[in-house]
Design an enzyme around this catalytic site. Structure first.
Site: not given
Ligand code: TRP
Length: 330
Positions: A196, A199, A114
């Site tokens: 995967k 969203k 991240k």
């Protein structure tokens, strides 16, 4: 008499909930309610590690709460609260950050990923996020935590911090075990079946939202990537079909053998429509319930307030023990 073990889990209220979240986590939560004393949270404190627009954040949180109830969280047996309503999470998190090494947090792969992706906004919150997660779990003396692969390292850290605290003082925290599902399926993108389902994917055809309308669901499955073979069977190099079979199996409880028989001699077109229909059949009652719940804000408020009270009671017991052992004056 209560022989059931305690299970804790949380999910972030960050916008769309996908079919992947539903199959990979939420559906299992619902099923686990029979077996465990369940404590579920909306991890809204975790969500602000990424900057949120206040209005959207509020909306996402209330909608996620309603949606999870609509999916079948049973508020009579389970506790389902909003993390920020229970101050003990923030409080224990500070304390445990003083029992966690900088080096340990630096090794978290999610932090590394991240912080690379958002190199312009690497906050201390992003860095210490696993300590907050450890606090969530340890406050409730949870026996088990259902975790996906991406959270396994965080649970491992939770165990290490708990063991460290217990050995510096006296046993205070229960050491939680990961709960791995027998049929914990990972749902992949409909467009790139090696990735995967997510969203945050820029292509909305790659994921199904739990709130997608039937027409959109059919359209997305029709466009799903398959292969050139045209036979519905589970196999190597057939990632798209494998994914569709997994979805169909989770929606209908049919085994892969049964699915192969059902569609033998039929083309992908027909199979895709059947998968879409099975998903629609599952999601329609959830969507109806969701709309009904959202129009009843008083009821929702009653649910999350009562749950927060129950959670606070349990959490404060643990927090008080911790503060006392360290030597804070009470
Ligand atoms: N970090 C988890 C996620 O992003 C959510 C979470 C917060 C969680 N606290 C938790 C999961 C405690 C399990 C247990 O998916």
């Amino acid at each position: 008499m209560n022989e059931k073990k305690t299970l804790f889990s949380a999910i972030q209220p960050s916008g769309t909930i996908t079919l992947g979240n539903y199959i990979g986590a939420i559906k299992n939560w619902i099923d686990l309610q029979d077996k465990f004393d369940c404590i579920f949270a909306l991890a809204d404190l975790h969500t602000i590690t990424v900057r949120q627009d206040p209005k959207a954040f509020r909306k996402n949180t209330i909608e996620a709460y309603a949606l999870l109830l609509a999916c079948g969280i049973n508020i009579k047996d389970s506790i389902f609260f909003i993390q920020s309503h229970v101050p003990a999470h923030s409080q224990l998190s500070w304390v445990l950050s003083c029992y966690t090494q900088f080096g340990e947090l630096s090794r978290m792969t999610q932090f590394k990923d991240k912080s690379q992706k958002h190199s312009d906004n690497i906050t201390c919150g992003l860095f210490s996020y696993p300590v907050l997660m450890a606090s969530d779990i340890l406050l409730y003396q949870a026996d088990v935590v259902p975790v996906g692969a991406d959270q396994k390292q965080h649970l491992e850290l939770t165990r290490n911090v708990a063991e460290r605290f217990n050995s510096i003082y006296t046993p205070t925290f229960k050491i939680p075990e990961p709960y791995i599902h027998k049929n914990g399926a990972k749902i992949m993108s409909l467009q790139e079946p090696l990735k995967k389902m997510s969203k945050s994917d820029s292509n909305p055809n790659s994921y199904i939202s739990i709130l997608d309308k039937p027409d959109d669901i059919i359209k997305k499955f029709k466009r799903a990537i398959t292969d050139s073979e045209s036979s519905v069977r589970f196999g190597e190099g057939k990632d798209g079909i494998n994914n569709l079979m997994t979805i169909y199996s989770c929606m209908t409880n049919k085994s892969f053998d049964e699915i192969e028989n059902e569609f033998s001699g039929l083309g992908y077109g027909e199979f895709k429509l059947s998968v879409a229909q099975a998903v629609i059949d599952k999601l329609t009652p959830i969507q109806t319930k969701f709309t009904e719940l959202l129009s009843n804000k008083d009821y929702l408020e009653k649910c999350y307030k009562e749950s927060a009270e129950k959670a606070t009671y349990i959490a404060n017991k643990t927090l008080n023990k911790v503060m006392k052992k360290i030597g804070f004056i009470n």
